[in-house]
Design a protein around this motif. Structure first.
Motif, short mmCIF file in Angstrom:
data_model
loop_
_atom_site.label_atom_id
_atom_site.label_comp_id
_atom_site.label_asym_id
_atom_site.label_seq_id
_atom_site.Cartn_x
_atom_site.Cartn_y
_atom_site.Cartn_z
N LEU A 148 50.34 28.38 44.91
CA LEU A 148 51.19 29.11 44.39
C LEU A 148 52.47 29.42 45.23
N CYS A 149 52.48 28.92 46.35
CA CYS A 149 53.42 28.97 47.71
C CYS A 149 53.83 30.54 47.93
N LEU A 150 52.60 31.08 47.91
CA LEU A 150 52.91 32.60 48.29
C LEU A 150 53.00 32.92 49.67
N ASN A 151 53.67 34.05 50.26
CA ASN A 151 53.72 34.44 51.53
C ASN A 151 52.30 35.38 51.54
N TYR A 152 52.29 35.60 52.88
CA TYR A 152 50.81 36.53 53.08
C TYR A 152 50.93 37.83 52.53
N ALA A 153 52.04 38.34 52.54
CA ALA A 153 52.00 39.79 51.96
C ALA A 153 51.78 39.89 50.49
N SER A 154 52.39 38.76 49.89
CA SER A 154 52.00 38.66 48.30
C SER A 154 50.53 38.35 48.20
N ILE A 155 50.00 37.36 49.04
CA ILE A 155 48.82 37.10 49.04
C ILE A 155 47.89 38.45 48.91
N GLY A 156 48.08 39.06 49.80
CA GLY A 156 47.28 40.54 49.67
C GLY A 156 47.28 41.37 48.58
N LEU A 157 48.34 41.39 47.92
CA LEU A 157 48.75 41.92 46.55
C LEU A 157 47.95 40.93 45.63
N VAL A 158 48.02 39.92 45.38
CA VAL A 158 47.43 39.21 44.46
C VAL A 158 45.90 39.29 44.45
N LEU A 159 45.44 39.41 45.85
CA LEU A 159 43.82 39.58 46.07
C LEU A 159 43.28 40.95 45.66
N ASP A 160 44.35 42.06 45.72
CA ASP A 160 44.09 43.23 45.43
C ASP A 160 43.95 43.29 43.62
N LEU A 161 44.81 42.69 43.25
CA LEU A 161 45.01 42.63 41.57
C LEU A 161 43.88 41.72 41.13
N LEU A 162 43.53 40.84 41.66
CA LEU A 162 42.30 40.04 41.07
C LEU A 162 41.01 40.86 41.43
N ASP A 163 41.01 41.46 42.51
CA ASP A 163 39.63 42.27 42.60
C ASP A 163 39.51 43.54 41.72
N ARG A 164 40.73 44.12 41.19
CA ARG A 164 40.83 45.17 40.59
C ARG A 164 40.46 44.72 38.97
N ILE A 165 41.05 43.38 38.40
CA ILE A 165 40.75 42.77 37.41
C ILE A 165 39.26 42.44 37.13
N SER A 166 38.59 42.18 38.24
CA SER A 166 37.19 41.67 38.16
C SER A 166 36.43 42.91 37.95
N LEU A 167 36.88 44.31 38.69
CA LEU A 167 36.02 45.51 38.50
C LEU A 167 36.15 45.90 37.18
N LEU A 168 37.42 45.77 36.65
CA LEU A 168 37.80 46.32 34.94
C LEU A 168 36.80 45.37 34.13
N GLU A 169 37.01 44.14 34.28
CA GLU A 169 36.01 43.18 33.43
C GLU A 169 34.51 43.67 33.43
N ALA A 170 33.98 44.03 34.73
CA ALA A 170 32.66 44.36 34.85
C ALA A 170 32.28 45.71 34.19
N ALA A 171 33.30 46.62 34.30
CA ALA A 171 33.12 47.97 33.77
C ALA A 171 33.13 47.60 32.04
N LEU A 172 33.89 46.81 31.73
CA LEU A 172 33.86 46.37 29.99
C LEU A 172 32.48 45.67 29.57
#
Length: 135
Positions: free
Chosen positions: A98-122
């Motif tokens: 995705l040609c992301l810089n390291y700051a945006s990679i941190g944000l994307v990783l956090d968002l993907l982790d939150r999505i996984s937690l929400l899907e697990a809760a569902l």
């Protein structure tokens, strides 16, 4: 650096400053132990670098940026969770794909982790979303 909850029945890492538990007492989620009951295998920086194919200095930079969790052992060397090479591979895929810089990679990783937690809760709640998971 590890935000994971303590495993059931008091196995795993816990908070510092807790009182030891006596035999025959009820172990609750609020009870914490000062030591690990089961030693968790850790990987050295060299082992993680070898398994991930990345330079140790780049891995140190990822640790400094908070993209990878690491702890210090008694001799102040970095030690990693056995899942660290997989986390590093995920970071590299985001960086190159995705040609992301390291700051945006941190944000994307956090968002993907939150999505996984929400899907697990569902899944636990027994409800399903209308669309399939894209992750």
């Amino acid at each position: 650096m590890n935000d994971r909850p303590v495993a059931a029945a008091g196995i795993g890492r816990a908070e510092v400053g807790a009182r030891p538990v006596r035999a025959g007492t009820d172990i609750t989620a609020s009870t914490a132990v000062r030591y690990e009951l089961v030693p968790v295998p850790r990987l050295s920086l060299d082992a993680v670098a070898r398994r991930s194919g990345l330079h140790p200095d780049l891995i140190r930079r990822f640790v400094a940026l908070g993209l990878v969790d690491a702890e210090r052992d008694a001799s102040e060397h970095l030690v990693f969770d056995p899942a660290a090479p997989a986390v590093l591979a995920r970071i590299q895929r985001l960086r190159t794909g995705l040609c992301l810089n390291y700051a945006s990679i941190g944000l994307v990783l956090d968002l993907l982790d939150r999505i996984s937690l929400l899907e697990a809760a569902l899944r636990r709640a027994g409800t399903r979303s209308e669309t399939r998971s894209w992750t």
